[in-house]
Write an enzyme that holds these catalytic residues in place. Structure first.
Site, short mmCIF file in Angstrom:
data_model
loop_
_atom_site.label_atom_id
_atom_site.label_comp_id
_atom_site.label_asym_id
_atom_site.label_seq_id
_atom_site.Cartn_x
_atom_site.Cartn_y
_atom_site.Cartn_z
NE ARG A 97 -1.06 2.45 2.97
CZ ARG A 97 -0.48 3.54 3.47
NH1 ARG A 97 -0.37 4.64 2.75
NH2 ARG A 97 0.04 3.53 4.68
CG ASP A 98 3.25 4.31 3.01
OD1 ASP A 98 3.39 5.15 2.12
OD2 ASP A 98 3.36 4.57 4.22
CG HIS A 156 3.88 4.79 9.21
ND1 HIS A 156 3.15 3.81 8.57
CD2 HIS A 156 4.20 5.68 8.25
CE1 HIS A 156 3.04 4.10 7.29
NE2 HIS A 156 3.68 5.23 7.06
CB CYS A 183 2.74 10.35 1.46
SG CYS A 183 1.08 11.05 1.39
P1 HMG Z 1 -12.94 14.39 -2.64
O1 HMG Z 1 -12.68 14.72 -4.06
O2 HMG Z 1 -13.06 15.50 -1.65
O3 HMG Z 1 -14.17 13.37 -2.48
O4 HMG Z 1 -11.80 13.42 -2.16
P2 HMG Z 1 -15.69 13.43 -2.71
O5 HMG Z 1 -16.34 12.72 -1.57
O6 HMG Z 1 -16.12 14.83 -3.04
O7 HMG Z 1 -15.86 12.52 -4.02
C1 HMG Z 1 -15.35 12.89 -5.30
C2 HMG Z 1 -15.44 11.68 -6.23
O8 HMG Z 1 -14.60 10.63 -5.74
C3 HMG Z 1 -16.82 11.10 -6.34
O9 HMG Z 1 -16.92 10.53 -7.64
C4 HMG Z 1 -16.79 9.98 -5.33
O10 HMG Z 1 -17.72 8.95 -5.61
C5 HMG Z 1 -15.38 9.45 -5.48
P3 HMG Z 1 -17.59 11.33 -8.86
O11 HMG Z 1 -18.98 11.64 -8.38
O12 HMG Z 1 -16.75 12.57 -9.06
O13 HMG Z 1 -17.46 10.35 -9.99
N1 HMG Z 1 -14.90 8.81 -4.28
C6 HMG Z 1 -14.35 7.58 -4.24
N2 HMG Z 1 -14.10 6.67 -5.22
C7 HMG Z 1 -13.55 5.50 -4.84
N3 HMG Z 1 -13.20 5.21 -3.56
C8 HMG Z 1 -13.42 6.11 -2.57
C9 HMG Z 1 -14.02 7.33 -2.91
N4 HMG Z 1 -14.38 8.41 -2.17
C10 HMG Z 1 -14.92 9.29 -3.03
N5 HMG Z 1 -13.09 5.80 -1.32
C11 HMG Z 1 -11.02 11.58 -0.82
C12 HMG Z 1 -11.76 12.90 -0.84
C13 HMG Z 1 -10.78 11.22 0.63
C14 HMG Z 1 -11.85 10.51 -1.50
C15 HMG Z 1 -9.68 11.76 -1.59
O14 HMG Z 1 -9.04 12.89 -1.07
C16 HMG Z 1 -8.75 10.58 -1.47
O15 HMG Z 1 -9.07 9.49 -1.94
N6 HMG Z 1 -7.57 10.79 -0.87
C17 HMG Z 1 -6.62 9.72 -0.67
C18 HMG Z 1 -5.23 10.25 -0.56
C19 HMG Z 1 -4.29 9.13 -0.23
O16 HMG Z 1 -4.57 7.96 -0.45
N7 HMG Z 1 -3.09 9.47 0.28
C20 HMG Z 1 -2.11 8.50 0.63
C21 HMG Z 1 -2.49 7.66 1.80
S1 HMG Z 1 -2.16 8.44 3.38
C22 HMG Z 1 -0.50 8.13 3.67
O17 HMG Z 1 0.20 7.66 2.81
C23 HMG Z 1 0.04 8.40 5.05
C24 HMG Z 1 0.26 7.10 5.86
O18 HMG Z 1 1.13 6.20 5.20
C25 HMG Z 1 0.86 7.45 7.24
C26 HMG Z 1 2.09 8.39 7.15
O19 HMG Z 1 3.07 8.06 6.43
O20 HMG Z 1 2.00 9.42 7.78
C27 HMG Z 1 -1.07 6.38 6.11
MG MG Z 2 3.27 6.37 5.18
#
Ligand code: HMG
Ligand code: MG
Length: 306
Positions: free
Chosen positions: A21-22, A213, A246
């Site tokens: 994933r990450d 992490h 990320c």
């Molecule tokens: P948004 O654009 O504000 O969402 O994104 P929305 O609710 O307005 O929806 C927009 C569109 O996305 C809609 O579709 C939804 O249906 C769809 P449309 O009507 O335009 O066709 N949608 C989805 N589709 C599939 N799966 C979903 C989903 N949700 C909405 N779950 C949202 C908000 C949270 C969805 C977006 O910002 C997002 O997906 N962000 C993810 C970012 C990410 O994955 N970052 C990396 C992971 S975090 C990380 O790496 C840190 C960590 O490792 C710890 C560390 O290192 O600190 C964990």
């Molecule tokens: Mg991370």
């Protein structure tokens, strides 16, 4: 073969393998679905007890993991191993449950600026999104892990006050997350700061419910980890081959390599249940799929020694 189960003492460290994933969420090379499945299946054979398999986020935001459902459906789940996935909201939860996911992870940050860039929401708004996910998970018997990002610094805000880290960790725990992973998303921490951060959180959330992490951007991850082990943490996130980062934290490199973590832990007399040779082989295999050398020093050293 039966997998080793964690002995009930302080000598066992549970590794949460986040490479699929990450690691893969931030790789420029598009990894084939079959290779993602093969990676997870290989990791399952190493004895790891937790493997974060993928992420049910918006494919527009993280195209690398758009095949989350296909990947999760195809992996061979080993009894005794947990395969959590990231979900940012109920849409993600629905998609995950549709393919039989039994553990999810929600994620927010200690920094408002980072959270806005990463999930387009304030910290409060993100927690409101998690509330129905946690309620449904409790009813479905699904375990929920919680992440707090930017615990030692933020790419947009800079310093992150300790009180903010503690407050967010406490809120996720109170909401029902069984474990809180404290993320140095951009790998800027140093050992004393990491240990102080963990102590501050552990004063409010029990240590057995905490994980660390570390990303390795500044090469401090192993040192930070050692400092936190000394404070008492026994759950550690890591990514095989040191892959990833990320996408919403510019310049952040991958997590500390799992091979390096296992070597360190075994050297310290701690147990993980992980077969280091198999893991290192998997890390080198992944590197070939990504078209580069393994990011694990131990992986390279073991290859050179054979
Ligand atoms: P948004 O654009 O504000 O969402 O994104 P929305 O609710 O307005 O929806 C927009 C569109 O996305 C809609 O579709 C939804 O249906 C769809 P449309 O009507 O335009 O066709 N949608 C989805 N589709 C599939 N799966 C979903 C989903 N949700 C909405 N779950 C949202 C908000 C949270 C969805 C977006 O910002 C997002 O997906 N962000 C993810 C970012 C990410 O994955 N970052 C990396 C992971 S975090 C990380 O790496 C840190 C960590 O490792 C710890 C560390 O290192 O600190 C964990
Ligand atoms: Mg991370």
């Amino acid at each position: 073969m039966t997998l080793p189960s964690p002995p009930p003492d302080g000598d066992f460290v549970r590794i949460v393998e986040v490479g699929p994933r990450d690691g893969l969420q931030n790789e420029k090379t598009q990894v084939a679905t079959a290779d993602k499945v093969a990676l997870i299946d290989r990791l399952s054979r190493t004895g790891l007890l937790t493997i974060e398999a993928t992420s049910f986020v918006s494919p527009k935001w993280v195209p690398q993991l758009a095949d989350a459902a296909e990947v999760f459906s195809a992996i061979q789940r080993r009894p005794g191993t947990a395969y959590p996935v990231l979900v940012p909201n109920e849409t993600g939860y629905d998609r995950a449950r549709a393919v039989g996911v039994e553990e999810v992870a929600v994620f927010t940050a200690a920094s408002e600026a980072f959270n806005q860039k990463n999930i387009n929401a304030s910290i409060d708004a993100s927690i409101e999104r998690f509330r129905p996910v946690l309620a449904r998970a409790a009813a479905d018997g699904v375990k929920v892990r919680g992440y707090v990002s930017t615990v030692l610094g933020c790419p947009y805000q800079g310093e992150v006050p300790l009180a903010d880290v503690v407050r967010v960790a406490k809120r996720l725990h109170a909401l029902g997350c069984y474990e809180i992973s404290l993320g140095d998303t951009i790998g800027v921490g140093t050992p004393r700061k990491a240990a102080d951060m963990l102590k501050a959180v552990a004063a409010e959330v029990p240590m057995p419910a905490l994980a660390v992490h570390f990303h390795d951007t500044y090469g401090q991850a192993l040192a930070n980890l050692l400092a936190c082990l000394e404070v008492g943490v026994r759950v550690v996130d890591a990514a095989v081959s040191g892959a990833g980062g990320c996408p919403y934290a510019k310049g952040a490199s991958g997590n500390v390599a799992t091979e390096d973590v296992v070597y360190l832990l075994h050297g310290q007399g701690l147990r993980t249940g992980v077969d280091l040779d198999l893991l290192a082989e998997t890390g080198r295999w992944l590197a070939t799929r990504l078209g580069r050398e393994t990011g694990s020093r131990v992986g390279k050293a073991l290859a050179a020694a054979t």
